[in-house]
Design a protein around this motif. Structure first.
Motif, short mmCIF file in Angstrom:
data_model
loop_
_atom_site.label_atom_id
_atom_site.label_comp_id
_atom_site.label_asym_id
_atom_site.label_seq_id
_atom_site.Cartn_x
_atom_site.Cartn_y
_atom_site.Cartn_z
N PRO A 89 0.82 -1.22 0.00
CA PRO A 89 0.00 0.00 0.00
C PRO A 89 0.85 1.27 0.00
CG PRO A 89 -0.29 -1.25 2.06
CD PRO A 89 0.67 -2.02 1.22
N ARG A 90 0.30 2.31 -0.58
CA ARG A 90 0.91 3.63 -0.48
C ARG A 90 0.47 4.26 0.84
NH1 ARG A 90 -0.34 7.08 -5.47
NH2 ARG A 90 -2.45 6.23 -5.25
N LEU A 91 1.16 5.31 1.23
CA LEU A 91 0.80 6.01 2.47
C LEU A 91 0.28 7.40 2.14
CD1 LEU A 91 3.86 5.22 4.81
CD2 LEU A 91 1.67 4.02 4.67
N TRP A 137 9.13 13.28 3.86
CA TRP A 137 8.66 12.04 4.50
C TRP A 137 8.27 11.01 3.44
CZ3 TRP A 137 4.64 14.58 8.37
CH2 TRP A 137 5.34 15.36 9.30
N PRO A 138 8.34 9.75 3.79
CA PRO A 138 7.97 8.71 2.82
C PRO A 138 6.46 8.50 2.70
CG PRO A 138 8.75 7.70 4.85
CD PRO A 138 8.90 9.19 5.03
N VAL A 139 5.73 9.60 2.46
CA VAL A 139 4.31 9.48 2.15
C VAL A 139 4.14 9.71 0.65
CG1 VAL A 139 3.37 10.18 4.39
CG2 VAL A 139 3.90 11.92 2.68
N GLN A 157 -1.33 14.85 13.36
CA GLN A 157 -1.43 15.31 14.74
C GLN A 157 -0.27 16.26 14.95
OE1 GLN A 157 -1.33 11.34 16.48
NE2 GLN A 157 0.83 11.58 17.05
N SER A 158 -0.31 17.04 16.05
CA SER A 158 0.66 18.13 16.16
C SER A 158 2.06 17.65 16.58
CB SER A 158 0.14 19.16 17.17
OG SER A 158 0.24 18.64 18.49
N HIS A 159 2.16 16.40 16.99
CA HIS A 159 3.45 15.93 17.49
C HIS A 159 3.79 14.55 16.90
CE1 HIS A 159 1.25 13.04 20.06
NE2 HIS A 159 0.36 14.01 20.11
N ASP A 160 5.05 14.28 16.74
CA ASP A 160 5.54 12.94 16.38
C ASP A 160 5.03 12.39 15.05
OD1 ASP A 160 6.92 12.72 18.91
OD2 ASP A 160 4.97 12.31 19.83
N MET A 161 4.56 13.25 14.16
CA MET A 161 3.98 12.72 12.93
C MET A 161 5.04 12.06 12.05
SD MET A 161 0.95 12.34 12.05
CE MET A 161 0.41 11.30 10.69
N GLU A 162 6.24 12.60 12.10
CA GLU A 162 7.31 12.03 11.28
C GLU A 162 7.58 10.58 11.71
OE1 GLU A 162 10.87 14.35 11.19
OE2 GLU A 162 11.83 13.01 9.74
N GLN A 163 7.55 10.34 13.03
CA GLN A 163 7.78 8.98 13.53
C GLN A 163 6.64 8.05 13.14
OE1 GLN A 163 8.48 11.82 14.98
NE2 GLN A 163 9.56 11.59 16.93
N VAL A 164 5.42 8.59 13.15
CA VAL A 164 4.27 7.76 12.75
C VAL A 164 4.44 7.32 11.30
CG1 VAL A 164 1.77 7.77 12.30
CG2 VAL A 164 2.67 8.81 14.41
N VAL A 165 4.78 8.29 10.44
CA VAL A 165 4.98 7.97 9.03
C VAL A 165 6.12 6.95 8.90
CG1 VAL A 165 5.70 8.88 6.79
CG2 VAL A 165 4.09 10.18 8.20
N ALA A 166 7.19 7.18 9.63
CA ALA A 166 8.35 6.27 9.55
C ALA A 166 7.95 4.86 9.97
CB ALA A 166 9.49 6.80 10.43
N LEU A 200 6.86 -0.75 8.09
CA LEU A 200 6.02 -1.92 7.83
C LEU A 200 6.10 -2.33 6.37
CD1 LEU A 200 2.84 -0.89 9.87
CD2 LEU A 200 4.34 -2.83 10.38
N ARG A 201 6.12 -1.33 5.51
CA ARG A 201 6.20 -1.63 4.07
C ARG A 201 7.53 -2.26 3.71
NH1 ARG A 201 4.18 3.48 0.67
NH2 ARG A 201 5.96 4.53 1.67
N ASN A 202 8.52 -2.01 4.57
CA ASN A 202 9.85 -2.56 4.30
C ASN A 202 10.14 -3.79 5.15
OD1 ASN A 202 10.76 -0.66 2.26
ND2 ASN A 202 10.61 0.85 3.90
N GLY A 203 9.07 -4.39 5.64
CA GLY A 203 9.24 -5.69 6.28
C GLY A 203 9.39 -5.70 7.79
N ALA A 204 9.24 -4.54 8.46
CA ALA A 204 9.35 -4.53 9.92
C ALA A 204 8.21 -5.36 10.53
CB ALA A 204 9.29 -3.10 10.44
N ALA A 205 8.45 -5.89 11.72
CA ALA A 205 7.45 -6.73 12.38
C ALA A 205 6.28 -5.87 12.87
CB ALA A 205 8.08 -7.46 13.55
N PRO A 206 5.05 -6.19 12.43
CA PRO A 206 3.88 -5.35 12.78
C PRO A 206 3.71 -5.13 14.28
CG PRO A 206 3.31 -6.88 11.03
CD PRO A 206 4.70 -7.26 11.48
N GLU A 207 3.81 -6.20 15.07
CA GLU A 207 3.61 -6.04 16.52
C GLU A 207 4.63 -5.07 17.11
OE1 GLU A 207 1.22 -6.97 18.28
OE2 GLU A 207 0.19 -8.37 16.93
N LYS A 208 5.84 -5.17 16.61
CA LYS A 208 6.90 -4.33 17.14
C LYS A 208 6.65 -2.86 16.78
CE LYS A 208 11.98 -4.03 17.06
NZ LYS A 208 12.18 -2.94 16.10
#
Lengths: 331, 303
Positions: free
Chosen positions: B7-9, B33-35, B250-259, B264-272
């Motif tokens: 999926p795209r973001l 950002w990678p959106v 949201q007003s804070h930490d959006m870059e981390q949310v996008v990251a 996830l798109r690059n294979g990171a573990a979903p639960e983590k």
């Protein structure tokens, strides 16, 4: 201006007809309509009888199939539309684009009214539904001021119906997920708001608690009148202040004071909310509004508005009434 | 996007009334950002006019130059004739695709023969409704927020020609009213609101009397207090055929949310990833809707 009254049961339908409704609106006993409550609504036989009785007295019957079907349940909505057409109802009230599409193609002779659940608050939206589904009337959400109603009515390709009395939805109908968020069941998907199956009353040391699926919607001290825990009428905390009605107080909509303005605005029909209410409620409200609309249309002055308000107040939620969004200051 | 694709973001429109500087800074940062898709515009209140449509078009040009697909979003609740006028010009003048958040916008865009995105408040719950929107010019649709994996999957496979978008991160938009609840909280009417919502960059949390965070006031809009976080459900989102995952600013930490979602798109573990993002929610997370439960449910694990 026509009077459209709720019929959640055969006795309610009879009362509405006897008290002078120009039309009644009904629904099947399932999730295909937005008043899906236990013990409410019509079986096929009751509906046949109700329609015959209403028609014999010159009263029309509308049927609501106004919830939003999902892929797994789509066929039940198709069947409801087919049954409505077979029964010879005078109009089908629908909201979902898919249901409207099906009804307009399959039963082109069945008049369609756009349900309030379609959230259509402006003339351009109504034009879309008219162009595609040939709707004949639209019920406007309870979020417009009288001036805005007049604007919509003037530009709308179809006559508009507005709510004149009953429970007050303060959110745009069809776009309110408060009940859904708390319970998983919404007016859109299930046809009920704060479904009784999810409501729990409990006496605690802090008072009488009303919970909806565990969410504390209100807490009443001794001597306080407890209302049904509709989420938008609950008391909550904000910024550390004492709990208050953050969204709205328990109150009902009543427009007897502004019927002439609504008529002037070009409103074609006044709708009474309350298919879930008793036959006695239906009789009382229909009688008062019949009298009030007749006086308004005849241009009679000196109308006994106070007396009408009193009679309506006795059946109102929370015994308070408001003009809601019709009155600009409400916002 | 087919069921096995990545999926795209997207960044949803900013739902809050931020300062002009904050909006500019947010989108300046988002260029890097990678959106893939960015939605711009005021979707909640017509009184919020710190940015005009021409400002959004300019931001859009800058984002497009950075390789983003830009979409201009319309108001959700259109009450006054002047708002309708604004909607008509926006639909006509936008150099970018428009997201229709009311059937009025659908009607205008159809008349103008402009392809559009069918927004989450159009109440598209079944295939017949989606087909109708496709015929009117929709190219993508956003899943109504109360629907879950089962319905999403059934609809994406029933109407494969329409790309689907699903809200994967953010407070849930729950209701719209003629009343401004933020103004009410300040004992003001909407006409005399003093732009009180401008003081709440993430809305104002409403709690139940036993202290549970429940709702968020955002002017005439009511949101959930909890932030929907579907990071743990990433494989199910892919299986359901989600073409785009929507992240609400949201007003804070959006870059981390996008990251996090990009990881996830690059294979990171979903639960983590879900665990890493959990502290960024404000007052807590939820994922009930996706699992066919009440929206506020947290930690639902099966459909």
């Amino acid at each position: 201006m026509e009077l459209v009254c709720p019929a959640g049961s055969l006795p309610a339908l009879r009362n509405a007809v006897a008290a002078g409704a120009d039309a009644v609106y009904t629904g099947f006993r399932d999730a295909t309509n937005a008043r899906h409550f236990a013990g409410l609504n019509f079986t096929q036989n009751d509906l046949e009888r109700g329609i015959a009785e209403a028609h014999a007295r010159g009263c029309r019957v509308f049927l609501a199939v106004n919830t939003y079907p999902q892929p797994g349940s789509w066929s039940a909505w198709e069947a409801a539309v087919d049954r409505a057409a077979e029964l010879g109802v005078d109009a089908l009230i629908a909201a979902d684009v898919g249901v409207l599409d099906y009804a307009s193609r399959r039963h082109p002779a069945l008049p369609l009214h756009l349900s309030v659940q379609a959230s259509a608050t402006n003339a351009e939206a109504l034009a879309f539904y008219h162009r595609h589904f040939n709707i004949r009337r639209a019920v406007l959400p309870r979020v417009l001021s009288v001036r805005q109603v007049a604007q919509v009515a003037a530009e709308s390709p179809v006559p508009v119906e507005v709510f004149g009395f009953g429970s007050l939805c303060i959110m745009v109908e069809g776009r309110c997920l408060l009940s859904s968020y708390a319970t998983g069941r919404s007016p859109n998907t299930y046809g009920a708001c704060s479904p009784a199956s999810h409501v729990r009353w409990q006496v605690t040391g802090d008072g009488l608690e009303a919970r909806v699926n565990g969410v504390l919607v209100d807490r009443y001290g001794s001597g306080e009148r407890a209302g049904y825990p509709t989420i938008c009428k609950g008391r909550f905390q904000l910024d550390g202040a004492a709990p208050w009605h953050v969204l709205e107080e328990p109150t009902s909509l009543s427009t007897v004071d502004i019927l002439p303005e609504l008529a002037e605005a070009g409103v074609a029909a006044i709708k009474v909310e309350g298919r879930q209410r008793s036959p006695a409620y239906v009789r009382q409200v229909t009688e008062v509004l019949r009298e009030a609309i007749d006086a308004c249309m005849a241009g009679r002055t000196g109308a006994p508005r106070k007396e009408w308000q009193e009679r309506l107040r006795s059946v109102s939620e929370g015994a308070q009434v408001t003009l809601g969004a019709y009155h600009r200051q409400w916002g | 996007m087919n069921a096995t694709g990545t999926p795209r973001l997207s960044l949803a429109p900013i739902p809050y009334f931020w300062s002009r500087e904050a909006v500019m800074a947010f989108y300046e940062a988002a260029r890097d950002w990678p959106v893939d898709v960015v939605y711009l515009g005021e979707t909640v209140c017509p009184k919020r006019r710190r940015l005009r449509s021409t400002d959004y078009f300019a931001i859009g040009e800058s984002l497009a130059a950075a390789g983003k697909e830009v979409v201009i979003s319309t108001l959700t609740l259109i009450e006054a004739g002047s708002e309708l006028g604004g909607l008509r010009s926006l639909c006509r003048d936008s150099p970018f695709t428009v997201e229709a958040n009311d059937m009025a916008a659908v009607g205008v865009l159809e008349r103008e023969s402009r392809g559009f995105v069918a927004g989450p408040t159009l109440n598209l719950y079944n295939a017949a409704a989606l087909e109708r929107m496709r015929a009117a010019g929709a190219r993508r649709w956003v899943l109504p927020v109360e629907l879950g994996a089962q319905t999403a999957g059934a609809l994406t496979s029933a109407v494969p020609a329409l790309e689907s978008e699903i809200l994967a991160w953010g407070r849930l938009p729950l209701a719209w009213s003629a009343r401004c609840f933020t103004a009410r909280a300040e004992n003001r009417s909407r006409d005399d609101c003093g732009f009180a919502c401008g003081d709440d960059p993430d809305g104002r949390v409403v709690r139940t009397q036993d202290g549970q965070p429940f709702l968020t006031l955002n002017g005439i809009q009511t949101q959930s207090a909890m932030t929907q976080n579907l990071a743990a459900d990433y494989p199910a989102l892919c299986n359901a055929g989600a073409g785009v995952l929507r992240l609400v600013p949201q007003s804070h930490d959006m870059e981390q949310v996008v990251a996090g979602f990009d990881a996830l798109r690059n294979g990171a573990a979903p639960e983590k990833v879900a665990e890493e993002l959990a502290p960024l929610t404000g007052v807590g997370g939820c994922n009930g809707y996706w699992h066919g439960a009440a929206g506020l449910v947290e930690g639902a694990a099966e459909s």
